[in-house]
Design an enzyme around this catalytic site. Sequence first.
Site, PDB file in Angstrom:
ATOM      1  N   GLY B  69      -5.330  -2.701   6.341  1.00 16.09           N
ATOM      2  CA  GLY B  69      -5.916  -2.812   4.971  1.00 16.09           C
ATOM      3  C   GLY B  69      -4.868  -2.661   3.906  1.00 16.09           C
ATOM      4  CD  GLN B  70       0.189  -0.820   3.651  1.00 12.96           C
ATOM      5  OE1 GLN B  70      -0.553  -0.703   4.796  1.00 12.96           O
ATOM      6  NE2 GLN B  70       0.893  -0.326   2.738  1.00 12.96           N
ATOM      7  CD  GLN B  71      -3.711  -4.278  -3.509  1.00 14.94           C
ATOM      8  OE1 GLN B  71      -3.712  -3.266  -4.141  1.00 14.94           O
ATOM      9  NE2 GLN B  71      -4.371  -5.374  -3.839  1.00 14.94           N
ATOM     10  CB  ILE B  73      -2.307  -7.994   4.987  1.00 16.55           C
ATOM     11  CG1 ILE B  73      -2.699  -6.465   5.225  1.00 16.55           C
ATOM     12  CG2 ILE B  73      -0.736  -8.274   4.944  1.00 16.55           C
ATOM     13  CD1 ILE B  73      -2.342  -6.261   6.691  1.00 16.55           C
TER      14      ILE B  73
END
Lengths: 410, 186
Positions: B69-71, B73
Amino acid sequence: MEGNKDEPAAGQHSSGDQEELRRQQAHLNFSASHQARQAARHQASNNGGEGDVGNDDEARHNEESAALFNETFTADTQDITNTLDRLVAESKQRPSQTAAGTGLAGARHAHGEAKALPGKGHSDTSAAPAVDGESGVREELDVLVDRVKGLRKRTAEATLFLTVYDLRRAQEEVGRLWASVESTRAELAPRKRFAFRSKAKAKGRDARRGGGGIPAREEGLARKRVDETGGGEKEAEGGPGIRGMKGREVDVSAEDADKDKDFNVADLDDCKVTILHVLGALRLRRLTSCRVVCGPVRGPIYVEGCRNCVIVTAGRQLRIHESRHVDFYVLVASGPIIEDCSGLRFAPAGLRYPEYQHHLQAAGLEEDAVTNAWADVKDFKWHRAQQSPNWTVIPDSERESDSLAMAAPK
Amino acid sequence: MGLLSILKKVKQKEKEVRLLILGLDNAGKTTIVKKFNGDDINAIEPTLGFNIKTMEYKGYQLNVWDVGGQQTIRSYWRNYFEQTDGLIWVVDSADRGRLQDCKRELHDLLGQEKLAGASLLVFANKQDLVGALGAAEIAQVLGLESKQFANRHWSIVACSAVTGEGLAQGVDWMVSDIGARIFMMS
């Protein structure tokens, strides 16, 4: 070869009939010689001993076919390019119509025209090169698309005799033509995207109705509810923690910190924060010139928007967003993640205080259970094999070996 | 209708359900999957790409796609939309500071055509933390009651990936909802 039936009609748009005839002739010649060559090759392979002669013959035929192909190919591509240029030029001369064409009325009009055309026959359109309006452009573009398709087919067939270089060149040329026809079409006579009409309409209606009304009001409600638990946008974060201080030293007591509690440290300027307890989760947001020393965190440590800080802690995960010039002395079970950061530096945890080992165990981070992955930093904004420029290891000489001192109880 | 019924039959045979798990980074997506599958949750690293887990649950085969969920990706999420039967949206209920981000991302997702038919389960995760908001509050903040969701099959379940509380309840709802929809049971 049959695939090019439409071509004559198309060619007449710009070049004269004679030119077209010549081209057609050349193409027929080319086909005939191609077939003859194939027959010859067939014979040669049957006759075995005469293979050499056959090969020579074949090579000659190949050259001829290639030359013919190249000639017709160049003429065709040139013609298609010219037609495209003409279409673009014409469309510029009548900007109002093109503009209208993008509207619904224009599209309907075009539709009607297209329906009427087949009755008139193909020759009709070609007889009037400067067709007026969008429907004409659309027709012409369709013809062009067919011609490019024909070219592509011929190129594919030419693999038998073309040299590798010629073949690649021809393929590239066809690709280029295709792209320019498509882009011209997108510009002059855009196709309607396929869509389920009723649904799209329903969505549009909702959006329109809600434009300034419902969603906005809902958002207002939602925000209000958060506000009740916290305060403004910043304090909306709520939850246990310390916020909005300047130039203070804060020692967080055991009542505030607990292994089932998450703890927020936010909006501090020039502060020293010491939390010598076990936490469930730790969030550090918008800290400037601060020192944070925190006991083991059972869960993740989340850092966002920090500047010129020193952070000493231990935890299961460390995620750092949008921070600059922060030194981390950490014990982490998995490699720190950094995103939109620069000037970060890392060193293994320098934390030490009497209950530290006990706290580590409580957080499940005791030495036997966990290997410190402090140096295994993963930068989401750096995808190369080389070291990311956004973080470094703190050199031994610059490490604050005394971070334990600042963590020591008073 | 012909094609649809064939597709339904094929799916019915295998009883295969494709679940996509999304949410902001640090929401606990991977922890939920691992805990639900009975794996060790002490050595979970932030997800750099995605994890796939296939598990049997109550006669269904769940194909679970857990995407980071990293910005950076999040823009790749859409690569996983295809054929998703159920979307599990995981919220860090204690992270009040990012609930508006969370809402925005969720609304973006639900506007996606490819997810139009997917059932939505919201996990209000991290209830083990004292500062966590309850499911009702999360639903309110995310605007789940709004008109936009009127046609969507959705449910919100408070859970804790650390203790495992609430996970089965959520997945139960998910499979029964998808089951009723796709496999025409009950």
